[in-house]
Design a protein around this motif. Structure first.
Motif, PDB file in Angstrom:
ATOM      1  N   PRO A 196      -3.680  20.222 -10.072  1.00 37.08           N
ATOM      2  CA  PRO A 196      -3.063  20.809  -8.870  1.00 37.08           C
ATOM      3  C   PRO A 196      -1.868  21.698  -9.210  1.00 37.08           C
ATOM      4  CG  PRO A 196      -3.552  18.505  -8.499  1.00 37.08           C
ATOM      5  CD  PRO A 196      -3.774  18.756  -9.966  1.00 37.08           C
ATOM      6  N   SER A 197      -1.044  21.258 -10.183  1.00 35.76           N
ATOM      7  CA  SER A 197       0.102  22.044 -10.655  1.00 35.76           C
ATOM      8  C   SER A 197       1.068  22.422  -9.544  1.00 35.76           C
ATOM      9  CB  SER A 197      -0.370  23.303 -11.397  1.00 35.76           C
ATOM     10  OG  SER A 197      -0.894  22.974 -12.659  1.00 35.76           O
ATOM     11  N   LEU A 198       1.303  21.517  -8.608  1.00 37.30           N
ATOM     12  CA  LEU A 198       2.321  21.753  -7.581  1.00 37.30           C
ATOM     13  C   LEU A 198       3.686  21.387  -8.177  1.00 37.30           C
ATOM     14  CD1 LEU A 198       0.441  20.173  -4.525  1.00 37.30           C
ATOM     15  CD2 LEU A 198       0.400  22.547  -5.312  1.00 37.30           C
ATOM     16  N   TRP A 199       4.127  22.189  -9.154  1.00 38.37           N
ATOM     17  CA  TRP A 199       5.305  21.843  -9.945  1.00 38.37           C
ATOM     18  C   TRP A 199       6.547  21.635  -9.084  1.00 38.37           C
ATOM     19  CZ3 TRP A 199       9.407  25.089  -9.455  1.00 38.37           C
ATOM     20  CH2 TRP A 199       9.148  26.389  -9.007  1.00 38.37           C
ATOM     21  N   TRP A 200       6.662  22.408  -7.998  1.00 36.04           N
ATOM     22  CA  TRP A 200       7.829  22.304  -7.115  1.00 36.04           C
ATOM     23  C   TRP A 200       7.906  20.955  -6.431  1.00 36.04           C
ATOM     24  CZ3 TRP A 200       5.582  21.317  -2.512  1.00 36.04           C
ATOM     25  CH2 TRP A 200       4.280  21.784  -2.324  1.00 36.04           C
ATOM     26  N   LEU A 201       6.761  20.278  -6.311  1.00 32.85           N
ATOM     27  CA  LEU A 201       6.747  18.979  -5.634  1.00 32.85           C
ATOM     28  C   LEU A 201       7.541  17.935  -6.415  1.00 32.85           C
ATOM     29  CD1 LEU A 201       5.571  17.306  -3.274  1.00 32.85           C
ATOM     30  CD2 LEU A 201       3.597  16.823  -4.729  1.00 32.85           C
ATOM     31  N   ALA A 202       7.659  18.115  -7.726  1.00 34.24           N
ATOM     32  CA  ALA A 202       8.360  17.130  -8.555  1.00 34.24           C
ATOM     33  C   ALA A 202       9.818  16.956  -8.155  1.00 34.24           C
ATOM     34  CB  ALA A 202       8.271  17.535 -10.030  1.00 34.24           C
ATOM     35  N   TYR A 203      10.403  17.974  -7.506  1.00 31.94           N
ATOM     36  CA  TYR A 203      11.809  17.895  -7.128  1.00 31.94           C
ATOM     37  C   TYR A 203      12.041  16.997  -5.911  1.00 31.94           C
ATOM     38  CZ  TYR A 203      12.347  21.692 -10.429  1.00 31.94           C
ATOM     39  OH  TYR A 203      12.344  22.437 -11.574  1.00 31.94           O
ATOM     40  N   ALA A 204      10.971  16.603  -5.230  1.00 34.17           N
ATOM     41  CA  ALA A 204      11.114  15.715  -4.069  1.00 34.17           C
ATOM     42  C   ALA A 204      10.059  14.620  -4.033  1.00 34.17           C
ATOM     43  CB  ALA A 204      11.044  16.531  -2.776  1.00 34.17           C
ATOM     44  N   GLY A 249       0.815  -1.214   0.000  1.00 37.85           N
ATOM     45  CA  GLY A 249       0.000   0.000   0.000  1.00 37.85           C
ATOM     46  C   GLY A 249       0.844   1.257   0.000  1.00 37.85           C
ATOM     47  N   MET A 250       1.938   1.232   0.772  1.00 38.68           N
ATOM     48  CA  MET A 250       2.822   2.395   0.793  1.00 38.68           C
ATOM     49  C   MET A 250       3.501   2.602  -0.563  1.00 38.68           C
ATOM     50  SD  MET A 250       4.582   2.528   4.587  1.00 38.68           S
ATOM     51  CE  MET A 250       4.920   0.783   4.795  1.00 38.68           C
ATOM     52  N   ALA A 251       3.831   1.522  -1.258  1.00 37.00           N
ATOM     53  CA  ALA A 251       4.441   1.650  -2.583  1.00 37.00           C
ATOM     54  C   ALA A 251       3.474   2.305  -3.567  1.00 37.00           C
ATOM     55  CB  ALA A 251       4.883   0.274  -3.088  1.00 37.00           C
ATOM     56  N   VAL A 252       2.208   1.882  -3.540  1.00 41.73           N
ATOM     57  CA  VAL A 252       1.208   2.479  -4.433  1.00 41.73           C
ATOM     58  C   VAL A 252       1.031   3.965  -4.125  1.00 41.73           C
ATOM     59  CG1 VAL A 252      -1.232   2.473  -5.078  1.00 41.73           C
ATOM     60  CG2 VAL A 252      -0.008   0.304  -4.810  1.00 41.73           C
ATOM     61  N   ALA A 253       0.941   4.300  -2.829  1.00 45.08           N
ATOM     62  CA  ALA A 253       0.758   5.700  -2.432  1.00 45.08           C
ATOM     63  C   ALA A 253       1.978   6.551  -2.802  1.00 45.08           C
ATOM     64  CB  ALA A 253       0.478   5.791  -0.941  1.00 45.08           C
ATOM     65  N   ALA A 254       3.174   6.004  -2.573  1.00 41.60           N
ATOM     66  CA  ALA A 254       4.389   6.754  -2.897  1.00 41.60           C
ATOM     67  C   ALA A 254       4.505   6.978  -4.399  1.00 41.60           C
ATOM     68  CB  ALA A 254       5.616   6.003  -2.381  1.00 41.60           C
ATOM     69  N   GLY A 255       4.128   5.978  -5.190  1.00 35.58           N
ATOM     70  CA  GLY A 255       4.161   6.138  -6.631  1.00 35.58           C
ATOM     71  C   GLY A 255       3.158   7.159  -7.129  1.00 35.58           C
ATOM     72  N   ALA A 256       2.024   7.291  -6.437  1.00 32.11           N
ATOM     73  CA  ALA A 256       0.981   8.226  -6.861  1.00 32.11           C
ATOM     74  C   ALA A 256       1.325   9.675  -6.537  1.00 32.11           C
ATOM     75  CB  ALA A 256      -0.346   7.855  -6.198  1.00 32.11           C
ATOM     76  N   LEU A 257       2.205   9.909  -5.582  1.00 29.81           N
ATOM     77  CA  LEU A 257       2.484  11.264  -5.105  1.00 29.81           C
ATOM     78  C   LEU A 257       2.905  12.239  -6.217  1.00 29.81           C
ATOM     79  CD1 LEU A 257       2.713  13.141  -2.643  1.00 29.81           C
ATOM     80  CD2 LEU A 257       5.063  12.313  -2.342  1.00 29.81           C
ATOM     81  N   PRO A 258       3.772  11.859  -7.174  1.00 30.09           N
ATOM     82  CA  PRO A 258       4.187  12.827  -8.200  1.00 30.09           C
ATOM     83  C   PRO A 258       3.046  13.363  -9.056  1.00 30.09           C
ATOM     84  CG  PRO A 258       5.667  10.938  -8.167  1.00 30.09           C
ATOM     85  CD  PRO A 258       4.519  10.589  -7.287  1.00 30.09           C
ATOM     86  N   ALA A 259       1.902  12.700  -9.079  1.00 32.38           N
ATOM     87  CA  ALA A 259       0.783  13.177  -9.900  1.00 32.38           C
ATOM     88  C   ALA A 259       0.322  14.563  -9.483  1.00 32.38           C
ATOM     89  CB  ALA A 259      -0.388  12.192  -9.819  1.00 32.38           C
TER      90      ALA A 259
END
Length: 521
Positions: free
Chosen positions: A46-54, A30-40
């Motif tokens: 949402p356009s949280l472009w700065w989030l892509a760096y982390a 479950g944590m792997a699925v959630a972590a993989g979804a975060l970059p979306a």
């Protein structure tokens, strides 16, 4: 703050609890699925472009913590499935449970990436392994993006670099190495942050990696070539809005087109499927379109979605209309949307039509791209909807002489989702990559125009608009490095992975040979 024994005990208990959860197959999955979804969340809407760096850091930390390479394969797979589900979640009303099946299948592409990440970052890697990870983990990510960009696997929607479509420095990088270069550097920064958090002994290498990224971006910004402007053209974009039925949509588009009479336009662009009947079978529609062309003193670029009268099958075609009717300039869409416009391996997967809104009949494909010449010698390169996601198609049109890229699109099926914003944002990247303005014209929004630097031109027409807007579009001059050289960072990544594979293969052979040598007397 007072630190008593109970505070220490809570900390230990908390650490033990997380260790137990990581050891649990279901918790970890479950944590792997959630972590993989975060970059979306870095993508529109949402356009949280700065989030892509982390955004990849939690996923990377999870993968490197796996007890075995086999577990890392699974973490990579599940994270990839989570990423695809999150980026394409707006497809669920159309594909229902089938989108989960597709995400699970395509998520397998990230399994080798997970294994390589674990191989290079597991345990307490030294500076050498960390340096290799800074090069090879981003390279492996690009290979995943390259493979899934194949049109039969769904196409390049949601490439990580596309999240930076509104960042001027990133757009400048796109002109040098395309969306691929942006994606590579983003993953490199994420790997470096992961090392800073989890591998103290190699923090110097991580800082060097981040510094190198910043220096490269700064060098391109300061000394890289930029597009030169060479005049402007006036282009009207017609967006009829949400209207049911091809005939009412045609009539509304015609009504809006009459509103630009006398506004000195060079071209009028309608959206995808704006004409629902073949013009060869409906000459009255051709005559009406020709009359509109004469009224506005400009050609019209319409899009016909209909069964052809001159050949079998249904095509989606960009058709140029002049004062006398169709000019003979026509482009048939080449890359179709899987399940939306055709079903891959229909005999095997045709059941998808029973669980969602998959295509009941496959559309036919065009065979070649076309650059259309307008009376004023302006050359336009048409693309249809999904095709704006493919960097190679825009690059090919510009290499063939296109001065303006035009995308005719329709996302009305996904009107209240993230899809319209995501789709419009791709035009900024294609413009920056090629130094050519791109016009993104839709039926129901979001319609937008971007200049040769990827900068927005004029106002956007949102999903609630029904209007015709005239844009003063700057033309770009020169050839961008990306158009000239192509995706060189992809080729370099492939070469680096092949060298690493050869190195590991030689080491494995040496270990095997060493074990087979007889003992010395």
């Amino acid at each position: 703050m007072k630190r008593g024994a109970s505070g220490v005990r809570w900390s230990v208990d908390g650490g033990d609890r997380w260790k137990r959860r990581l050891a649990s197959r279901w918790w970890r999955g479950g944590m792997a699925v959630a972590a993989g979804a975060l970059p979306a969340l870095a993508f529109p809407e949402p356009s949280l472009w700065w989030l892509a760096y982390a955004a990849l850091v939690p996923w990377l930390l999870l993968v490197r913590s796996g007890p075995t390479g086999r577990r890392a394969l699974l973490d990579g797979w599940l994270g990839g499935a989570g990423f695809l589900l999150a980026v394409h979640h707006w497809l669920m009303p159309s594909l229902h449970v089938f989108i989960v099946v597709l995400a699970a299948l395509l998520g397998l592409l990230w399994a080798p990436w997970g294994w390589l990440t674990h191989r290079l970052l597991h345990g307490r890697p030294g500076p050498g392994r960390v340096a290799a990870a800074l090069v090879l983990v981003p390279a492996a990510w690009l290979m995943v993006e390259l493979v899934r960009s194949w049109e039969y696997l769904g196409g390049p929607w949601g490439l990580l670099g596309a999240s930076q479509w509104q960042v001027p420095a990133a757009l400048r990088l796109a002109s040098v190495g395309g969306v691929w270069l942006i994606g590579y550097l983003l993953v490199l920064v994420n790997v470096a942050l992961t090392v800073l958090i989890a591998v103290p002994r190699a923090r110097t290498v991580a800082v060097a990696g981040i510094t190198t990224c910043a220096a490269a971006a700064g060098a391109v910004w300061a000394w890289g070539p930029v597009a030169k402007e060479s005049g402007t053209v006036r282009i009207a974009v017609v967006q009829p809005g949400v209207i049911r039925g091809p005939l009412p949509r045609f009539e509304r588009s015609a009504e809006l087109t009459r509103q630009v009479v006398g506004r000195d336009v060079d071209l009028v662009v309608w959206g995808e499927s704006s004409v629902g009947k073949d013009l060869g079978q409906r000459p009255e529609l051709s005559r009406e379109l020709a009359a509109l062309s004469r009224a506005v003193h400009a050609d019209l670029l319409v899009n016909v979605d209909a069964r052809r009268s001159d050949r079998p099958g249904i095509y989606k075609s960009s058709v140029l209309i002049g004062p006398e009717g169709p000019t003979g300039e026509r482009y048939d869409k080449m890359r179709l949307v899987p399940f939306g416009e055709y079903i891959p391996a229909r005999p095997l997967l045709g059941w998808a039509t029973s669980v969602g809104k998959a295509a009941g009949e496959d559309r036919r494909r065009g065979t070649e791209q076309v650059v259309m010449r307008l009376p004023e010698a302006l050359r336009i390169g048409p693309l249809v909807c999904f095709e704006s996601a493919f960097p190679d198609m825009s690059r090919s049109l510009v290499r063939d002489g296109a001065q303006v890229l035009v995308v005719q699109s329709a996302t009305s099926t996904f009107q209240q989702s993230w899809a319209p914003e995501q789709h419009a944002s791709l035009a900024a990247l294609r413009a920056a990559e090629t130094w050519r303005p791109m016009v993104h014209a839709t039926l129901t929004g979001v319609s937008a125009v971007f200049g040769p630097h990827g900068e927005p031109v004029g106002g956007r027409m949102g999903t609630d608009a029904s209007a015709a807007t005239v844009y003063q579009v700057p033309l770009g001059q020169g050839t961008s490095p990306y158009v000239r050289t192509g995706p060189w960072i992809v080729y370099g990544s492939l070469a680096a992975l092949l060298v690493y594979g050869g190195y590991e293969g030689v080491r494995a052979l040496r270990r095997t040979s060493g074990r087979r040598l007889p003992p010395r007397p």
